[in-house]
Design a protein around this motif. Structure first.
Motif, PDB file in Angstrom:
ATOM      1  N   ARG A   1      36.769 -16.552  -8.600  1.00 16.23           N
ATOM      2  CA  ARG A   1      35.759 -16.296  -7.976  1.00 16.23           C
ATOM      3  C   ARG A   1      36.122 -15.445  -6.878  1.00 16.23           C
ATOM      4  O   ARG A   1      36.679 -15.413  -6.187  1.00 16.23           O
ATOM      5  CB  ARG A   1      34.883 -17.579  -7.536  1.00 16.23           C
TER       6      ARG A   1
ATOM      7  N   GLU B   1      35.057 -14.283  -4.174  1.00 18.20           N
ATOM      8  CA  GLU B   1      34.452 -14.653  -2.673  1.00 18.20           C
ATOM      9  C   GLU B   1      35.267 -14.336  -1.859  1.00 18.20           C
ATOM     10  O   GLU B   1      36.532 -14.922  -1.712  1.00 18.20           O
ATOM     11  CB  GLU B   1      33.991 -16.153  -2.604  1.00 18.20           C
TER      12      GLU B   1
ATOM     13  N   SER C   1      36.060 -15.397   1.133  1.00 20.31           N
ATOM     14  CA  SER C   1      35.865 -16.544   2.059  1.00 20.31           C
ATOM     15  C   SER C   1      37.275 -16.793   2.355  1.00 20.31           C
ATOM     16  O   SER C   1      38.227 -16.732   1.928  1.00 20.31           O
ATOM     17  CB  SER C   1      35.406 -17.787   1.245  1.00 20.31           C
TER      18      SER C   1
ATOM     19  N   THR D   1      38.257 -19.678   4.516  1.00 18.91           N
ATOM     20  CA  THR D   1      38.309 -21.138   4.942  1.00 18.91           C
ATOM     21  C   THR D   1      39.273 -21.949   4.460  1.00 18.91           C
ATOM     22  O   THR D   1      40.015 -21.476   3.650  1.00 18.91           O
ATOM     23  CB  THR D   1      36.799 -21.751   4.735  1.00 18.91           C
TER      24      THR D   1
ATOM     25  N   ARG E   1      39.077 -24.382   2.543  1.00 18.49           N
ATOM     26  CA  ARG E   1      38.460 -25.124   1.243  1.00 18.49           C
ATOM     27  C   ARG E   1      38.281 -23.880   0.059  1.00 18.49           C
ATOM     28  O   ARG E   1      37.835 -24.325  -0.836  1.00 18.49           O
ATOM     29  CB  ARG E   1      37.370 -25.864   1.602  1.00 18.49           C
ATOM     30  N   HIS E   2      38.442 -22.670   0.347  1.00 16.33           N
ATOM     31  CA  HIS E   2      37.976 -21.644  -0.602  1.00 16.33           C
ATOM     32  C   HIS E   2      39.166 -21.033  -1.123  1.00 16.33           C
ATOM     33  O   HIS E   2      40.114 -20.510  -0.332  1.00 16.33           O
ATOM     34  CB  HIS E   2      37.071 -20.431  -0.106  1.00 16.33           C
TER      35      HIS E   2
ATOM     36  N   THR F   1      40.349 -18.007  -4.496  1.00 10.36           N
ATOM     37  CA  THR F   1      39.790 -17.038  -5.495  1.00 10.36           C
ATOM     38  C   THR F   1      40.244 -17.446  -6.683  1.00 10.36           C
ATOM     39  O   THR F   1      39.706 -17.077  -7.887  1.00 10.36           O
ATOM     40  CB  THR F   1      40.276 -15.605  -5.315  1.00 10.36           C
TER      41      THR F   1
ATOM     42  N   ARG G   1      40.606 -29.371  -4.113  1.00 11.84           N
ATOM     43  CA  ARG G   1      39.299 -30.041  -3.085  1.00 11.84           C
ATOM     44  C   ARG G   1      39.772 -31.626  -3.211  1.00 11.84           C
ATOM     45  O   ARG G   1      39.836 -32.376  -2.340  1.00 11.84           O
ATOM     46  CB  ARG G   1      38.188 -29.790  -3.295  1.00 11.84           C
TER      47      ARG G   1
ATOM     48  N   ASP H   1      44.029 -16.048  -2.368  1.00 11.97           N
ATOM     49  CA  ASP H   1      42.675 -16.056  -1.357  1.00 11.97           C
ATOM     50  C   ASP H   1      42.747 -14.378  -0.935  1.00 11.97           C
ATOM     51  O   ASP H   1      43.500 -13.586  -1.496  1.00 11.97           O
ATOM     52  CB  ASP H   1      42.710 -16.614  -0.033  1.00 11.97           C
TER      53      ASP H   1
END
Length: 428
Positions: free
Chosen positions: A210, A212, A214, A216, A218-219, A221, A402, A422
């Protein structure tokens, strides 16, 4: 000459006393005391003390800690407090020298930040806390596959290079594919639905992508997802499967991975079942009581989920979301078309899984695609399978990374992924 290992260190036992063994591993510690040296040798299975005396000790030379060696010697009893047995070395061969100083300290005497550890990830695997995390991940994958197979799910592997934005999402990586535009799959959603036509119950454990931006804990790619799809099940049925799966993971690791729990400094507690099930409408009411300004149809923000998580610690299902917040393939509730037959599995504020009952009528799917501003023509390959006799079906996807953070009590998914990706990390 390279000695061939005869035993792992964990296999040393009383019956081997007085017998010759060949061990291989890395030097965790080395102490030279005059005419003898003590080597602490570690392999993936455990740790042992090696005694080096006489001419062998005189010729030992300089060997840095973390160098890889092979040792031929005799197993004997020991007075050392931390070892059951020791090996009196007869021959030693250095197989791989380690530099000094190393970029990270695998023993953990000198602590490194996570970015430094990730930049030297292979060496970080010699840290027993880190190694234990990935041993636990290995066991979790084993129990996931075993449990799903027992529930008559068949493992599949779907394409990761796809020709269209399969779920209509914007967070996709695109690439040039022999003169065409292709994408990295963000989920196996459409493929796994199609497979229920013939295989009925399917699952996949694989990496997805993904785009995103982001930042954080918890994220990522690139992430590992556990996905199931089951014909002739509704969303309550697949919630039951998901709950059983989580319980099986926690139960197995809690009971069979004591050493790993000790290494990471965390005791795995088996969650109580059944998991609480609360509706979206209940969440809205709880948030209003907490002073939040929210109305039906609003998405739940991270701040909202933290309030709900405080009210409902541990695992719980958040069900019956508004249709407007869900993807085109989710089916509405018969008694209230504004609500969906859907759920998220939460651990406090953290979303672990999302799923629901799917639409299995092609005409309804086409209408839903149009409602959401998507072109049904872009989904032609998927929609035509619904004309071949599509059974009613439900499913979910859950983030393995997660789930691992809940299991071992940390809040950063980078700790449980070998080489995380990420927006800022593309290497090593």
């Amino acid at each position: 000459m390279v000695f061939v290992k005869s035993h792992d260190i964990s296999e040393l036992n009383q019956e081997l006393i007085g017998k010759q063994v060949v061990l291989g591993g890395w030097i965790e510690d080395l102490r030279k005391l005059g005419k003898m040296s003590f080597i602490t040798l570690r392999d993936i299975s455990g740790i042992s003390q090696v005694i080096v005396k006489g001419e062998l000790n005189d010729n030992l030379g300089e060997i840095n800690r973390q160098s890889v060696i092979s040792i031929k010697g005799i197993v004997q009893e020991t007075k050392a407090r931390d070892f059951e047995f020791e090996v009196k070395a007869e021959e030693i061969e250095v197989l791989g020298k380690a530099i000094h100083p190393l970029p990270v300290d695998p023993i953990g005497r000198l602590e490194s930040n996570i970015d430094t550890r990730l930049n030297h990830r292979a060496l970080d695997m010699r840290n027993q806390k880190t190694a234990s995390i990935f041993k636990l991940r290995h066991y979790v994958l084993q129990i996931l596959r075993k449990t799903l197979a027992e529930k008559k799910f068949i493992e599949i592997t779907t394409p990761k290079i796809i020709g269209s934005a399969s779920e209509g999402g914007a967070d996709l990586f695109s690439l040039e594919y022999f003169g065409k535009t292709a994408y990295l799959a963000q989920s196996p959603q459409l493929y796994k639905e199609q497979m229920t036509i013939g295989l009925e119950r399917v699952f996949e454990i694989s990496n997805f992508y993904r785009a995103e931006n982001s930042h954080t804990g918890r994220h990522l790619t690139e992430f590992t997802s556990i996905d199931i799809e089951a014909a002739f099940m509704d969303y309550n049925d697949v919630m039951d499967v998901l709950e059983a799966l989580v319980i099986a993971v926690y139960k197995f690791t809690a009971e069979n991975c004591k050493k790993e729990q000790e290494s990471i400094g965390h005791t795995i507690e088996i969650p109580s079942a059944p998991f609480e099930r609360i509706t979206y409408n209940q969440c809205v009411e709880e948030l209003k009581k907490a002073g939040e300004k929210i109305e039906f149809g609003d998405d739940l923000l991270d701040s909202h989920l933290r309030i709900i998580g405080n009210n409902h610690p541990g695992f719980y299902f958040l069900t019956d979301w508004p249709m407007k917040l869900k993807p085109f393939y989710i089916r509405e509730k018969d008694e209230d078309a504004t609500l969906s037959r859907s759920f998220d599995l939460q651990y406090g504020y953290l979303e672990l899984s999302s799923g629901g009952t799917r639409l299995h009528d092609s005409e309804l799917l086409k209408a839903r695609l149009s409602e959401q501003g998507l072109d049904p023509a872009q989904f032609e390959d998927h929609l035509k399978t619904f004309d071949w006799g599509m059974p009613p079906h439900s499913g979910w996807g859950m983030g393995l990374d997660r789930l691992m953070t809940t299991l071992i009590g940390i809040d950063n998914v980078r700790e449980v992924v070998l080489y995380p990706r990420d927006p800022d990390r593309l290497s090593p």
